[in-house]
Design a protein around this motif. Structure first.
Motif, mmCIF file in Angstrom:
data_model
loop_
_atom_site.group_PDB
_atom_site.id
_atom_site.type_symbol
_atom_site.label_atom_id
_atom_site.label_comp_id
_atom_site.label_asym_id
_atom_site.label_seq_id
_atom_site.Cartn_x
_atom_site.Cartn_y
_atom_site.Cartn_z
ATOM 1 N N VAL A 135 0.831 -1.215 0.000
ATOM 2 C CA VAL A 135 0.000 0.000 0.000
ATOM 3 C C VAL A 135 0.863 1.263 0.000
ATOM 4 N N LEU A 136 1.999 1.223 0.703
ATOM 5 C CA LEU A 136 2.892 2.392 0.704
ATOM 6 C C LEU A 136 3.491 2.620 -0.680
ATOM 7 N N ALA A 137 3.799 1.523 -1.413
ATOM 8 C CA ALA A 137 4.330 1.652 -2.775
ATOM 9 C C ALA A 137 3.276 2.242 -3.705
ATOM 10 N N LEU A 138 2.029 1.800 -3.587
ATOM 11 C CA LEU A 138 0.945 2.344 -4.421
ATOM 12 C C LEU A 138 0.735 3.830 -4.130
ATOM 13 N N ALA A 139 0.736 4.196 -2.833
ATOM 14 C CA ALA A 139 0.565 5.607 -2.460
ATOM 15 C C ALA A 139 1.729 6.445 -2.978
ATOM 16 N N ALA A 140 2.938 5.887 -2.917
ATOM 17 C CA ALA A 140 4.122 6.614 -3.383
ATOM 18 C C ALA A 140 4.080 6.845 -4.884
ATOM 19 N N ASN A 141 3.530 5.892 -5.662
ATOM 20 C CA ASN A 141 3.386 6.081 -7.105
ATOM 21 C C ASN A 141 2.533 7.297 -7.411
ATOM 22 N N ASN A 183 8.140 4.873 2.028
ATOM 23 C CA ASN A 183 8.179 3.794 1.032
ATOM 24 C C ASN A 183 9.614 3.366 0.742
ATOM 25 N N HIS A 184 9.830 2.056 0.651
ATOM 26 C CA HIS A 184 11.169 1.545 0.345
ATOM 27 C C HIS A 184 11.165 0.663 -0.903
ATOM 28 N N SER A 185 10.097 0.737 -1.690
ATOM 29 C CA SER A 185 9.990 -0.081 -2.907
ATOM 30 C C SER A 185 10.193 0.782 -4.144
ATOM 31 N N ASP A 186 10.466 0.142 -5.262
ATOM 32 C CA ASP A 186 10.604 0.853 -6.527
ATOM 33 C C ASP A 186 9.239 1.361 -6.974
ATOM 34 N N ILE A 187 9.225 2.540 -7.603
ATOM 35 C CA ILE A 187 7.959 3.122 -8.068
ATOM 36 C C ILE A 187 8.102 3.575 -9.514
ATOM 37 N N MET A 188 6.935 3.867 -10.145
ATOM 38 C CA MET A 188 6.936 4.302 -11.550
ATOM 39 C C MET A 188 6.708 5.806 -11.682
ATOM 40 N N ALA A 189 6.278 6.446 -10.617
ATOM 41 C CA ALA A 189 6.018 7.885 -10.636
ATOM 42 C C ALA A 189 5.081 8.275 -11.770
ATOM 43 N N ILE A 190 3.831 7.820 -11.704
ATOM 44 C CA ILE A 190 2.846 8.142 -12.745
ATOM 45 C C ILE A 190 2.361 9.574 -12.608
ATOM 46 N N GLN A 191 1.650 10.032 -13.626
ATOM 47 C CA GLN A 191 1.037 11.359 -13.571
ATOM 48 C C GLN A 191 -0.403 11.192 -13.067
ATOM 49 N N PRO A 192 -0.709 11.524 -11.793
ATOM 50 C CA PRO A 192 -2.044 11.267 -11.252
ATOM 51 C C PRO A 192 -3.040 12.373 -11.633
ATOM 52 N N VAL A 193 -4.298 12.080 -11.363
ATOM 53 C CA VAL A 193 -5.344 13.099 -11.490
ATOM 54 C C VAL A 193 -5.520 13.724 -10.112
ATOM 55 N N VAL A 194 -5.361 15.032 -10.038
ATOM 56 C CA VAL A 194 -5.463 15.735 -8.755
ATOM 57 C C VAL A 194 -6.879 16.259 -8.583
ATOM 58 N N LEU A 195 -7.490 15.897 -7.483
ATOM 59 C CA LEU A 195 -8.846 16.357 -7.155
ATOM 60 C C LEU A 195 -8.734 17.274 -5.932
ATOM 61 N N PRO A 196 -8.708 18.612 -6.144
ATOM 62 C CA PRO A 196 -8.500 19.554 -5.039
ATOM 63 C C PRO A 196 -9.474 19.322 -3.884
ATOM 64 N N GLY A 197 -8.910 19.288 -2.675
ATOM 65 C CA GLY A 197 -9.725 19.094 -1.493
ATOM 66 C C GLY A 197 -10.101 17.656 -1.227
ATOM 67 N N LEU A 198 -9.736 16.750 -2.159
ATOM 68 C CA LEU A 198 -10.119 15.341 -2.006
ATOM 69 C C LEU A 198 -8.903 14.421 -1.972
ATOM 70 N N GLY A 199 -8.037 14.493 -3.003
ATOM 71 C CA GLY A 199 -6.876 13.620 -3.068
ATOM 72 C C GLY A 199 -6.422 13.375 -4.478
ATOM 73 N N LEU A 200 -5.916 12.168 -4.752
ATOM 74 C CA LEU A 200 -5.343 11.813 -6.052
ATOM 75 C C LEU A 200 -5.922 10.485 -6.524
ATOM 76 N N THR A 201 -6.030 10.348 -7.860
ATOM 77 C CA THR A 201 -6.389 9.047 -8.445
ATOM 78 C C THR A 201 -5.458 8.784 -9.614
ATOM 79 N N GLY A 202 -5.303 7.477 -9.958
ATOM 80 C CA GLY A 202 -4.456 7.141 -11.090
ATOM 81 C C GLY A 202 -4.509 5.657 -11.379
ATOM 82 N N ASN A 203 -3.945 5.299 -12.550
ATOM 83 C CA ASN A 203 -3.924 3.898 -12.955
ATOM 84 C C ASN A 203 -2.501 3.359 -12.804
ATOM 85 N N ILE A 204 -2.358 2.321 -11.965
ATOM 86 C CA ILE A 204 -1.041 1.733 -11.717
ATOM 87 C C ILE A 204 -1.109 0.252 -12.079
#
Length: 749
Positions: free
Chosen positions: A468-474, A491-512
């Motif tokens: 879960v920490l790796a997914l959040a870090a992505n 996070n101590h795992s490798d990540i892909m650093a995707i470009q997320p969708v930012v929802l102001p006041g709510l958080g982030l979403t993305g496809n990993i």
């Protein structure tokens, strides 16, 4: 519109009467709003009245000071290190000149003492020199021995009588009148011997004159040497900056003077060398020792884009640094200016000593005349005793001890504070810091680290913590938000650093990796149709612990709740406990919500908490405490703390805060952590103790010494009269003892 301030280097001051006179004369000028003159530093801080131009004001003040026979020079504009080097050399030369005259003076004084008094204690004296056989040879020998001593000490007469004629007598005036009276009376006795009255051979005081000048000269030399030691801490800061640097161009370096460098140039700093400029590392990694600047003993790791400051010691590897500040604009130069300014300022506790010093010398002169008249008119003692008592009164009095008592302690304490990473901007703050009743703390970045950290991770639906920490870090990898940095740090795992969708006041979403991942608050989960019922207990617990919960869902199902919180500084508990033991009341004023503020306060044992406080609220709370008669200090590090820092009796500004915060504070804490607050308070208490010891000694010495010199013991109980030589020796050692006591603060830890 702020009033114009400037600093002058003063020459020609010998005692507290001199500094008090300059203060009084300059403060009466139409152009001057206030002035503070420091005897140990030979500096004057002048504030001009509104509407007075700097050039006009400086010229007028210098002219007025020169008119009363002192020298003055504006200290601004010159490189601080070069200025200090010049002053240091002048000081060293002055000491050398003082020392040169001491050996012949001491030898002549000992010979004079042997001739005049040796026979009284059984020492052999050639027959042709004894007062019984040849009183004229006895007198002539003493006269020939005392005249070179008086010549070597001619500055006493030149300065002393000059100031006396102008109606502003100082310590030199006391010495000049006292030894002059002894010489004139002895000269009269010498003439009486020449005309045939050999009884006057026992009324010669040439030895008092010569020995007094020698002893007082030794005392002045010791005092000057001690005062120079008191400035050694500033010297150690000045010496941190090398005068050359390796200019780095096209992969090669050459040694140049600092004056040849410009902003934007690059310098190479080898291991073991001191960094000559403020700048940014553009090549290399190393460890830098900043202990002599910040008091922090652990070297700081630096890499590309790290900022470094002049005077730091490079450790293990070469660094290439791009210059952004040079010379008088460096952090070290600012520290030195702050310390020197503090050393020249006056503490409230010095007010009494300053007032007494101004009237002290004239009072002593009046007492000496009254002493002479009392013994000459109202006693059956010989006139020689009246002369002896008058001289003793003049030479035992020591205005220097009073004048040095406070400023020398301040000078040493502020310099020692700078070495320990505590910059005290003025003497008022130094005095008040030891008297505070209440300390108010900002929370974020002061009591806490100011850096959110993942402190709790609860997983659901079979997920592991690392997953879960790796997914959040992505999702957070491209963000600069403090919470994003906390996720990345956990996070101590490798990540892909995707470009997320930012929802102001709510958080982030993305496809990993083909999975729809969302990270944010409960409202985001509701929008994503994620059932969070299973997390209700976890959310309630995190809320009670003042933690920020981040909910993570994968393909519409809750995967984890990640708790983020700002952590308390490791030393906060210890420091706050120590403050309570010192009898200081603690409270917290925070802009955070009341629940979070209360939680941190409970953890630290702080009883009074103010949450959701705006900048003006912080200042208002402090003002209300002050209205109750309390001395209040404020510790903060941010822009929103500036009004409260300015309102507080003493403002402690954390150095890594923004500039306006540091400017608003009275004490700047260079070292990370709250331990510096304790250092500042304890240093203040130590300095106050030292000042009271000095003042007690200075006043006690004069209050007891002058009556003894007047002959009170002899008049009331038939005790001995005080020898002028003993009185002069005591005076010489009195001011030296005050300076030596102040020097003990150099070892404060």
């Amino acid at each position: 519109m702020s009033k114009i301030k400037f600093e002058l280097a003063i020459t020609g001051m010998h005692c507290a009467a001199c500094s008090s006179r300059i203060e009084r004369v300059v403060s009466k000028m139409a152009e001057v709003d206030s002035v503070s003159v420091s005897l140990p530093t030979n500096r004057a801080q002048v504030v001009l009245k509104d509407g007075i131009g700097k050039t006009e004001g400086v010229k007028a003040v210098i002219a007025r000071i020169e008119k009363i026979n002192f020298g003055a020079k504006l200290t601004e504009g010159e490189d601080l290190v070069q200025e200090w080097q010049k002053e240091n050399e002048l000081s060293a030369q002055s000491l050398r000149n003082q020392f040169k005259s001491l050996p012949p003076m001491i030898i002549l004084a000992l010979m004079l003492l042997y001739v005049s008094m040796g026979h009284m204690i059984g020492l052999p004296l050639p027959t042709f020199l004894t007062p019984e056989v040849s009183p004229i040879a006895f007198a002539i020998t003493q006269l020939l021995l005392v005249m070179p001593i008086m010549y070597l000490g001619k500055h006493f007469y030149k300065d002393g009588f000059s100031n006396l004629i102008q109606g502003a007598p100082n310590m030199d005036s006391l010495v000049a009148v006292g030894t002059g009276a002894a010489f004139v009376y002895s000269l009269f006795s010498f003439i009486m011997i020449l005309v045939g009255d050999s009884t006057y051979a026992m009324n010669l005081y040439f030895e008092s004159c010569g020995v007094l000048i020698a002893m007082i000269s030794i005392g002045q030399y010791m005092e000057a040497k001690s005062k120079r030691k008191a400035g050694d801490a500033i010297g150690s800061l000045m010496k941190l900056v090398p005068q050359t640097a390796r200019k780095y161009e096209n992969g090669d370096s050459r040694v140049v003077k600092l004056s040849e460098l410009e902003i934007g140039d690059k310098v190479l700093v080898q291991p073991g060398e001191r960094i000559p400029v403020d700048g940014v590392v553009i090549e290399g990694t190393s460890e830098v020792d900043q202990s002599l600047l910040t008091g922090e003993s652990i070297p700081v790791a630096v890499k590309e884009k790290s900022e470094v400051i002049a005077g730091s010691l490079n450790g293990t590897h070469p660094l290439v640094i791009e210059i952004n500040h040079l010379g008088n604009d460096t952090t070290l130069a600012q520290i030195i200016r702050l310390v020197r300014s503090a050393q020249s300022s006056k503490a409230p506790v010095a007010a009494l000593a300053d007032r007494v010093s101004f009237y002290f010398v004239p009072t002593v002169m009046v007492l000496s005349v009254l002493t002479f008249c009392a013994w000459a008119i109202f006693s059956d003692e010989p006139i020689s005793l009246a002369v002896k008592a008058m001289i003793s009164v003049l030479v035992i009095a020591c205005p220097c001890a009073m004048g040095l008592a406070t400023p020398t302690s301040i000078m040493v304490a502020t310099a020692r504070g700078a070495q320990l990473g505590v910059l005290i901007k003025n003497a008022v703050a130094l005095e008040l810091a030891g008297k505070v009743d209440v300390i108010a703390f900002d929370k974020t970045g002061t009591l806490t680290l100011g850096q959110p950290k993942v402190v709790d991770t609860i997983t659901f639906d079979g997920y592991e913590k690392e997953q879960v920490l790796a997914l959040a870090a992505n999702l957070e990898a491209r963000s600069e938000h403090p919470i994003a940095k906390a996720i990345m740090a956990a996070n101590h795992s490798d990540i892909m650093a995707i470009q997320p969708v930012v929802l102001p006041g709510l958080g982030l979403t993305g496809n990993i990796n083909g999975k729809n991942v969302a990270l944010g608050n409960a409202s985001l989960m509701l929008q994503q149709s994620v059932d969070i019922t299973v997390a209700k207990e976890a959310l309630a617990r995190m809320s009670s612990l003042a933690r920020t919960p981040l909910l993570l869902s994968v393909d519409g199902k809750l995967a984890a709740v990640i708790g983020v919180a700002d952590t308390v500084r490791p030393e906060s508990n210890k420091v706050l406990k120590a403050l309570r033991q010192l009898g200081v009341r603690t409270l917290m004023i925070s802009g955070d919500n009341k629940r979070t503020a209360r939680k941190i306060a409970d953890e630290l044992g702080i009883d009074e908490v103010y949450g959701e406080a705006l900048p003006q609220d912080k200042a208002r709370i402090i003002r209300e405490l002050q209205d109750k008669g309390l001395k209040v200090a404020m510790v903060g590090d941010g822009l929103n703390d500036a009004p409260a820092l300015a309102q507080a009796d003493v403002g402690f500004a954390v150095a890594d805060g923004v500039d306006v915060s540091a400017q608003a504070g009275d004490v700047i804490l260079m070292r990370h952590g709250l331990q510096s607050v304790l250092t500042a308070l304890r240093l203040s208490k130590a300095a106050l103790r030292n000042i009271y010891q000095n003042l007690g000694w200075a006043f006690g010495y004069n209050i007891l010494g002058i009556p003894v010199a007047m002959g009170v013991l002899h008049a009331l109980w038939g005790g001995p009269m005080l020898s002028p030589m003993i009185g002069g020796t005591a005076m010489a050692l009195s001011s030296t003892s005050v300076v030596l006591n102040a020097l003990r603060l150099r070892f404060f830890r």
